[in-house]
Design a protein around this motif. Structure first.
Motif, PDB file in Angstrom:
ATOM      1  N   ASP A  43      -4.563   6.624   6.954  1.00 44.15           N
ATOM      2  CA  ASP A  43      -5.207   6.862   5.662  1.00 44.15           C
ATOM      3  C   ASP A  43      -6.594   6.229   5.601  1.00 44.15           C
ATOM      4  O   ASP A  43      -7.226   6.188   4.557  1.00 44.15           O
ATOM      5  CB  ASP A  43      -4.336   6.345   4.511  1.00 44.15           C
ATOM      6  CG  ASP A  43      -4.109   4.837   4.554  1.00 44.15           C
ATOM      7  OD1 ASP A  43      -4.570   4.181   5.523  1.00 44.15           O
ATOM      8  OD2 ASP A  43      -3.457   4.312   3.638  1.00 44.15           O
TER       9      ASP A  43
ATOM     10  N   ASP B 233       3.490  -0.868   3.640  1.00 41.76           N
ATOM     11  CA  ASP B 233       4.415  -0.442   2.590  1.00 41.76           C
ATOM     12  C   ASP B 233       5.403  -1.589   2.336  1.00 41.76           C
ATOM     13  O   ASP B 233       5.560  -2.489   3.159  1.00 41.76           O
ATOM     14  CB  ASP B 233       5.149   0.817   3.041  1.00 41.76           C
ATOM     15  CG  ASP B 233       5.900   1.506   1.906  1.00 41.76           C
ATOM     16  OD1 ASP B 233       5.728   1.093   0.735  1.00 41.76           O
ATOM     17  OD2 ASP B 233       6.670   2.438   2.192  1.00 41.76           O
TER      18      ASP B 233
ATOM     19  N   LEU C 218       0.841  -1.185   0.000  1.00 43.29           N
ATOM     20  CA  LEU C 218       0.000   0.000   0.000  1.00 43.29           C
ATOM     21  C   LEU C 218       0.879   1.239   0.000  1.00 43.29           C
ATOM     22  O   LEU C 218       2.050   1.185   0.392  1.00 43.29           O
ATOM     23  CB  LEU C 218      -0.884   0.014   1.247  1.00 43.29           C
ATOM     24  CG  LEU C 218      -1.795  -1.201   1.473  1.00 43.29           C
ATOM     25  CD1 LEU C 218      -2.489  -1.072   2.826  1.00 43.29           C
ATOM     26  CD2 LEU C 218      -2.815  -1.303   0.361  1.00 43.29           C
ATOM     27  N   PRO C 219       0.348   2.392  -0.423  1.00 39.91           N
ATOM     28  CA  PRO C 219       1.123   3.632  -0.291  1.00 39.91           C
ATOM     29  C   PRO C 219       1.453   3.869   1.178  1.00 39.91           C
ATOM     30  O   PRO C 219       0.695   3.457   2.063  1.00 39.91           O
ATOM     31  CB  PRO C 219       0.170   4.701  -0.826  1.00 39.91           C
ATOM     32  CG  PRO C 219      -0.810   3.963  -1.681  1.00 39.91           C
ATOM     33  CD  PRO C 219      -0.960   2.611  -1.050  1.00 39.91           C
ATOM     34  N   PRO C 220       2.581   4.521   1.469  1.00 37.73           N
ATOM     35  CA  PRO C 220       2.954   4.753   2.867  1.00 37.73           C
ATOM     36  C   PRO C 220       1.898   5.540   3.635  1.00 37.73           C
ATOM     37  O   PRO C 220       1.271   6.452   3.094  1.00 37.73           O
ATOM     38  CB  PRO C 220       4.258   5.568   2.757  1.00 37.73           C
ATOM     39  CG  PRO C 220       4.786   5.228   1.399  1.00 37.73           C
ATOM     40  CD  PRO C 220       3.586   5.030   0.532  1.00 37.73           C
TER      41      PRO C 220
END
Length: 197
Positions: free
Chosen positions: A133, A96, A44-46
């Motif tokens: 997030d 990540d 996943l994106p950080p």
């Protein structure tokens, strides 16, 4: 990122990582991971991790950011608050690519710690890490090992990986009263297998 620096000092960090408290707190029952398949998932994106939940051992804790002490050993959460887990912020965040590291005490201040039952985990158990997030990364445990602190597996814990992985670390083994420290570390290895939105 201070990965190279960390590899030089983690052998010392292994003498301290996650050591102190033992204990668990009943956690809420997590909903079934809607995107969990048991297979590795793309990273996943950080995003900053906020909470870790391990339903199999009734463990739940917010996550505080941990860095390095002045002597270059890895920080651990305060032993006075043994139910507090922490995330090593110089490594990748959970979800990540790479090995994210979460540290917790086995006991402290005369009380059980958040990872008191970490040794009970078995392959297939889920670890959920809520992130800022709005997503929750779902990891599946692949292995749980007990290792001597004198032979801390630095590379397998902190070395780069292609997948998004997680390491949960605490103390284990016998308590050495002269050194006021446990002789071993318990390490749970896990891989990202899904996420909740």
């Amino acid at each position: 990122m201070k990965h190279a620096r960390v590899l030089l000092v983690v052998a010392l960090a292994g003498l301290l990582a996650g050591c102190g408290g033992a204990g668990h707190v009943p956690g809420p029952t997590a909903p079934p991971p809607v995107a969990s398949t048991g297979e590795q998932r793309a990273p996943l994106p950080p995003a900053v991790p906020a909470e870790v939940r391990i339903p199999a051992i009734d463990a739940v804790s917010t996550l505080v950011a941990l860095g390095l002490n002045p002597d270059d050993t890895v920080e651990v959460p305060p032993v006075e608050t043994p139910m507090q887990a922490g995330w090593y912020r110089y490594g990748p965040p959970p979800g990540d690519r790479g090995p994210a590291v979460v540290l917790g005490h086995v006991n402290g201040a005369g009380k059980e710690g958040i990872f008191a039952r970490l040794h009970e985990l078995t392959a297939g158990a889920e670890v959920l890490v809520a992130r800022n997030d709005g997503r929750t990364a779902v990891f599946t445990v692949t292995e749980v090992v007990r290792v001597s602190k004198l032979d801390f597996p630095t590379e397998s814990v902190y070395g780069n990986t292609d997948a998004a992985e997680l390491r949960l670390i605490t103390c284990g083994g016998d308590f050495d009263r002269n050194r006021r420290s446990y002789t071993d570390n318990i390490i749970a290895y896990a891989t990202l297998t899904g996420w909740l939105k």
